[in-house]
Design an enzyme around this catalytic site. Structure first.
Site, PDB file in Angstrom:
ATOM      1  N   CYS A  10       0.821  -1.210   0.000  1.00 26.52           N
ATOM      2  CA  CYS A  10       0.000   0.000   0.000  1.00 26.52           C
ATOM      3  C   CYS A  10       0.860   1.267   0.000  1.00 26.52           C
ATOM      4  CB  CYS A  10      -0.879   0.033   1.241  1.00 26.52           C
ATOM      5  SG  CYS A  10      -1.956  -1.391   1.378  1.00 26.52           S
ATOM      6  N   ARG A  45       5.998  -1.010  -6.091  1.00 26.33           N
ATOM      7  CA  ARG A  45       5.968  -1.808  -4.867  1.00 26.33           C
ATOM      8  C   ARG A  45       4.923  -2.915  -4.891  1.00 26.33           C
ATOM      9  NH1 ARG A  45       7.663   1.484   0.009  1.00 26.33           N
ATOM     10  NH2 ARG A  45       9.448   2.475  -0.894  1.00 26.33           N
ATOM     11  N   TRP A  87      -2.842  -2.886  -1.505  1.00 26.47           N
ATOM     12  CA  TRP A  87      -2.454  -4.297  -1.660  1.00 26.47           C
ATOM     13  C   TRP A  87      -3.316  -5.051  -0.667  1.00 26.47           C
ATOM     14  CZ3 TRP A  87       0.110  -8.045   1.439  1.00 26.47           C
ATOM     15  CH2 TRP A  87       0.661  -9.114   0.722  1.00 26.47           C
ATOM     16  N   ASN A  92      -2.512   2.505   5.445  1.00 23.09           N
ATOM     17  CA  ASN A  92      -1.566   1.399   5.231  1.00 23.09           C
ATOM     18  C   ASN A  92      -1.445   0.673   6.560  1.00 23.09           C
ATOM     19  OD1 ASN A  92      -1.080   2.512   2.761  1.00 23.09           O
ATOM     20  ND2 ASN A  92       1.070   3.020   3.145  1.00 23.09           N
ATOM     21  N   GLY A  93      -1.343  -0.663   6.496  1.00 24.55           N
ATOM     22  CA  GLY A  93      -1.171  -1.416   7.743  1.00 24.55           C
ATOM     23  C   GLY A  93      -2.359  -2.330   7.985  1.00 24.55           C
ATOM     24  N   GLU A 135      17.446 -19.671  -2.844  1.00 25.00           N
ATOM     25  CA  GLU A 135      17.195 -18.402  -3.544  1.00 25.00           C
ATOM     26  C   GLU A 135      16.782 -18.679  -4.995  1.00 25.00           C
ATOM     27  OE1 GLU A 135      16.585 -15.524  -2.790  1.00 25.00           O
ATOM     28  OE2 GLU A 135      17.013 -14.332  -4.571  1.00 25.00           O
ATOM     29  N   LYS A 183      13.205 -17.518  -6.566  1.00 19.22           N
ATOM     30  CA  LYS A 183      13.085 -16.701  -7.792  1.00 19.22           C
ATOM     31  C   LYS A 183      12.133 -17.370  -8.777  1.00 19.22           C
ATOM     32  CE  LYS A 183      14.245 -13.747  -6.749  1.00 19.22           C
ATOM     33  NZ  LYS A 183      14.888 -13.162  -5.635  1.00 19.22           N
ATOM     34  N   GLU A 203       8.495 -17.247  -7.522  1.00 18.75           N
ATOM     35  CA  GLU A 203       7.961 -15.880  -7.503  1.00 18.75           C
ATOM     36  C   GLU A 203       7.513 -15.415  -8.882  1.00 18.75           C
ATOM     37  OE1 GLU A 203      10.119 -13.018  -4.260  1.00 18.75           O
ATOM     38  OE2 GLU A 203      11.418 -13.795  -5.805  1.00 18.75           O
ATOM     39  N   HIS A 251      15.473 -38.420   2.384  1.00 15.46           N
ATOM     40  CA  HIS A 251      14.546 -38.419   3.513  1.00 15.46           C
ATOM     41  C   HIS A 251      13.175 -37.869   3.126  1.00 15.46           C
ATOM     42  CE1 HIS A 251      17.756 -39.706   6.101  1.00 15.46           C
ATOM     43  NE2 HIS A 251      18.498 -38.677   5.742  1.00 15.46           N
ATOM     44  N   LYS A 267       6.734  -5.404  -3.377  1.00 13.58           N
ATOM     45  CA  LYS A 267       8.160  -5.128  -3.262  1.00 13.58           C
ATOM     46  C   LYS A 267       8.549  -4.845  -1.821  1.00 13.58           C
ATOM     47  CE  LYS A 267      12.235  -4.334  -4.851  1.00 13.58           C
ATOM     48  NZ  LYS A 267      12.919  -5.605  -5.147  1.00 13.58           N
TER      49      LYS A 267
HETATM   50  C1  G6P Z   1       9.094  -8.988  -0.219  1.00 18.61           C
HETATM   51  C2  G6P Z   1       9.806  -8.874  -1.562  1.00 18.61           C
HETATM   52  C3  G6P Z   1      11.054  -9.733  -1.563  1.00 18.61           C
HETATM   53  C4  G6P Z   1      11.941  -9.359  -0.383  1.00 18.61           C
HETATM   54  C5  G6P Z   1      11.190  -9.438   0.955  1.00 18.61           C
HETATM   55  C6  G6P Z   1      12.004  -8.819   2.082  1.00 18.61           C
HETATM   56  O1  G6P Z   1       8.585 -10.261  -0.056  1.00 18.61           O
HETATM   57  O2  G6P Z   1       8.945  -9.285  -2.602  1.00 18.61           O
HETATM   58  O3  G6P Z   1      11.764  -9.530  -2.770  1.00 18.61           O
HETATM   59  O4  G6P Z   1      13.043 -10.228  -0.340  1.00 18.61           O
HETATM   60  O5  G6P Z   1       9.982  -8.676   0.859  1.00 18.61           O
HETATM   61  O6  G6P Z   1      12.184  -7.463   1.795  1.00 18.61           O
HETATM   62  P1  G6P Z   1      13.315  -6.560   2.365  1.00 18.61           P
HETATM   63  O7  G6P Z   1      13.025  -5.191   1.812  1.00 18.61           O
HETATM   64  O8  G6P Z   1      13.179  -6.602   3.868  1.00 18.61           O
HETATM   65  O9  G6P Z   1      14.614  -7.094   1.910  1.00 18.61           O
END
Ligand code: G6P
Length: 609
Positions: free
Chosen positions: A2, A27, A75, A100-101, A482, A486, A489, A505, A604
């Site tokens: 948001c 974002r 959002w 927001n929140g 990671e 990716k 996502e 396992h 974001k």
């Molecule tokens: C969201 C983003 C991720 C990010 C995570 C933590 O989920 O989509 O890409 O890794 O937040 O964000 P930060 O700003 O704390 O690294």
């Protein structure tokens, strides 16, 4: 996530509000809205599901004009993405409010307000705030007092801004747990959830503190602290150039950001050369803190958590410093036992992630020797609340899936390992190796980027798949995590990572000819162990995609495809291999036709719990 933009001016502000929302778009959000008080002191509202450009179209079709207004990108948390649930919310055709929140006690407050005759039109937690504000105003409170009493009743996190037709030139706002900044203009004032939204109109800002309530008009600006007392807060001049979001010839921000890594990594490490000792890159007083540190506790979310996982291997193996890593949403609520002289390290690209911020703020009095944040955003909440700060030099990251922010975090963490290791068991030779490897890192990353076409070819095999397994051992396990993150996502393929030794396992049961298995397999001490694990996959008909250097001794054959990675120093392999996995996900997503930069349901910067 948001976003809030608000303005109290003597000029028409609809375009300022829309431009502010555009700047927050990256974002992630699902609906947008704007409310203005027009010349006749009526509320004028546009809100709908979809992008800010839809809001612009609505505004072009039916222009609403006014000098006071609030705007929002939502959002969804409570209530589906829809026009009705979009903000601003309205009460009694008098007040409009954006939030927001998350309000945790919204159900109780809703009951009370329903009993008092308020009718709710949305499924949001936010709507209770606007009706409560209305109730206090109708009972004769001033706008400020009504806002103060309203936020006193709220449990949870909020940044709110409201306008009232009875006070047509004012905006009243408050924050607790979600960021809010005042932008100071000349004969006009603004509010936003991020200063970026307001850089079009000012470079002077005040970052509001927890519990602050603020009232702005074109000619006045007054902040009150949580006890209701008027306060002066520090004014900041942010004069550095705003980076313009620009694709620079690439098809997507994610691809652009992947390619920016050689520069971003070099710039992050170059900070070492700007200071007499590396400790100073972590802020004033770092040397004294590091002198007494005996252990490290890392807390982060998402991709940043994976950076922490890599750092644990570095800190324990190279520096001999005990290190724990935990996701912030668990850490913040867990009763902990913390050893003396532990350094709390939060890692956050945005510096605003609600769980990471809460983890820092909930740390017990004296529990940690000090707090250090590794962030990409100066002036973010985590940066302002931490004792020590390392700013990565990734530059603004727009793609929701983090790429250059992650690899620059790893550079920062390797520099931290060096700084702490020098004081512990790290040999002089190892210290020199780390510095030399960090210098050469951009070249190895560049060589990896040049494998783009081969990676694109590999990616084709993933298009019809619904699942993928990523394997790694040792420090490559978090890189496998990671890589899997990716892929899920941005391509929406279900992907999981396992330490390869755990395969037998459980996950081995999933392996068949429909399950691609990606192995992060550089030549290292654990390679032979990993090879045995990969044999277990092959003998069950699994198809292998192996990322390995020539020394690892893999060759492509039936159901095994090998990507020939550059041979690079051991210590930077996690960073170099990450880049290849980023490209793999990008190409899979591209061919699947997903929204690479703004994957569905994700944001974001996650400023809610
Ligand atoms: C969201 C983003 C991720 C990010 C995570 C933590 O989920 O989509 O890409 O890794 O937040 O964000 P930060 O700003 O704390 O690294």
């Amino acid at each position: 996530m948001c976003g809030i933009v608000a303005a109290a001016a003597r000029r028409e502000v609809s375009e300022i509000l829309l431009e502010g929302l555009r700047r927050l778009e990256y974002r992630g959000y699902d609906s947008a809205g704007m409310a203005l008080i027009d010349n006749e002191h009526n509320l004028q509202l546009h809100k709908q599901q979809g992008k800010v450009c839809e809001l612009e179209k609505a505004q072009k079709l039916h222009p609403h004009l006014g000098c006071t207004g609030i705007a929002h990108t939502r959002w969804a948390t409570h209530g589906e993405p829809s026009g009705v649930n979009a903000h601003p919310h309205i009460s009694g055709q008098r007040i409009a409010l954006v939030h927001n929140g998350i309000i945790e006690n919204h159900a109780i407050l809703r009951k009370e307000l329903c009993a008092a005759g308020y009718e709710f039109s949305s499924a949001t937690d936010t709507e209770v705030i606007v009706h409560m504000l209305h109730q206090y105003l109708e009972s004769g409170r001033s706008l400020l007092a009504a806002m103060q009493e309203t936020v006193d009743r709220l449990e949870g996190a909020y940044a709110v801004a409201a306008v009232d037709v009875v006070h047509p030139d004012q905006v009243v706002a408050a924050r607790k747990g979600s960021p809010l900044v005042v932008g100071i203009g000349i004969g006009e004032n603004f509010l936003a959830s991020d200063q970026l939204a307001l850089r079009q109109v000012t470079d002077r800002f005040i970052y509001l503190e927890e519990g602050d309530v603020v009232e702005i008009s074109p000619s006045s600006l007054q902040i009150y602290d949580a006890s209701g007392a008027p306060v002066e807060r520090k004014r900041s001049l942010i004069s550095e150039a705003v980076e313009v979001a620009d694709l620079g010839g690439f098809d997507h921000y994610m691809l652009k950001e992947i390619h920016e890594q050689p520069r971003a990594l070099a710039a992050t490490f170059a900070q070492a050369a700007d200071h007499p000792v590396i400790d100073d890159c972590f802020g004033a007083g770092a040397a004294e803190v590091f002198d007494k540190v005996k252990g490290v506790q890392i807390v982060a979310c998402g991709t940043s958590f994976h950076a922490g996982m890599v750092a644990r291997y570095w800190l324990e193996e190279l520096a001999g410093i005990p290190c724990q890593v935990e996701v912030a949403s668990e850490f913040r609520y867990r009763k902990r036992v913390t050893h003396a002289n532990t350094l709390l390290v939060t890692i956050s690209q945005s510096g605003e992630t609600a769980d990471s911020l809460a983890a820092l703020r909930n740390a017990g009095d004296g529990e940690f020797a000090a707090s250090l944040v590794i962030s990409n955003v100066a002036n973010s909440s985590l940066v302002r609340d931490s004792d020590l700060v390392f700013l990565t030099r990734a530059g603004m990251e727009i793609g929701v899936a983090s790429t250059k922010a992650f690899t620059t975090q790893l550079v920062a963490l390797l520099m931290l390992t060096y700084a702490l290791g020098r004081r512990a068991s790290m040999t002089e030779k190892k210290q020199q190796e780390i510095i030399a490897a960090l210098k050469d890192l951009p070249d190895y990353v560049q060589q990896t980027l040049e494998l783009n076409d081969e990676i694109e070819q590999l990616s084709e095999s993933f298009i019809p798949k619904h699942h993928a397994l990523f394997l790694g051992r040792g420090i490559q396990y978090p890189i496998a995590m990671e890589g899997a993150l990716k892929l899920k996502e941005i391509s929406y393929i279900h992907a999981e990572a396992y330490p390869a030794g755990e395969l037998k396992h459980g996950p081995l049961a999933l392996v068949d000819d429909d399950m691609p298995v990606v192995a992060v397999a550089p030549s290292d001490d654990l390679l032979e162990k990993l090879k045995s694990n990969l044999e277990e996959v092959r003998s069950r008909g699994g198809e292998l995609f192996v990322f390995a250097d020539s020394k690892a001794g893999f060759s492509s054959e039936a159901r095994v495809k090998v990507l020939d990675m550059p041979h690079c120093p051991e210590v930077i392999k996690p960073i170099v291999y990450t880049v290849a996995l980023q490209l793999l996900s990008y190409h899979v997503a591209l061919q699947k036709g997903t929204d690479v930069d703004k994957p569905r349901n994700l944001a974001k910067s996650v400023t809610v719990e």
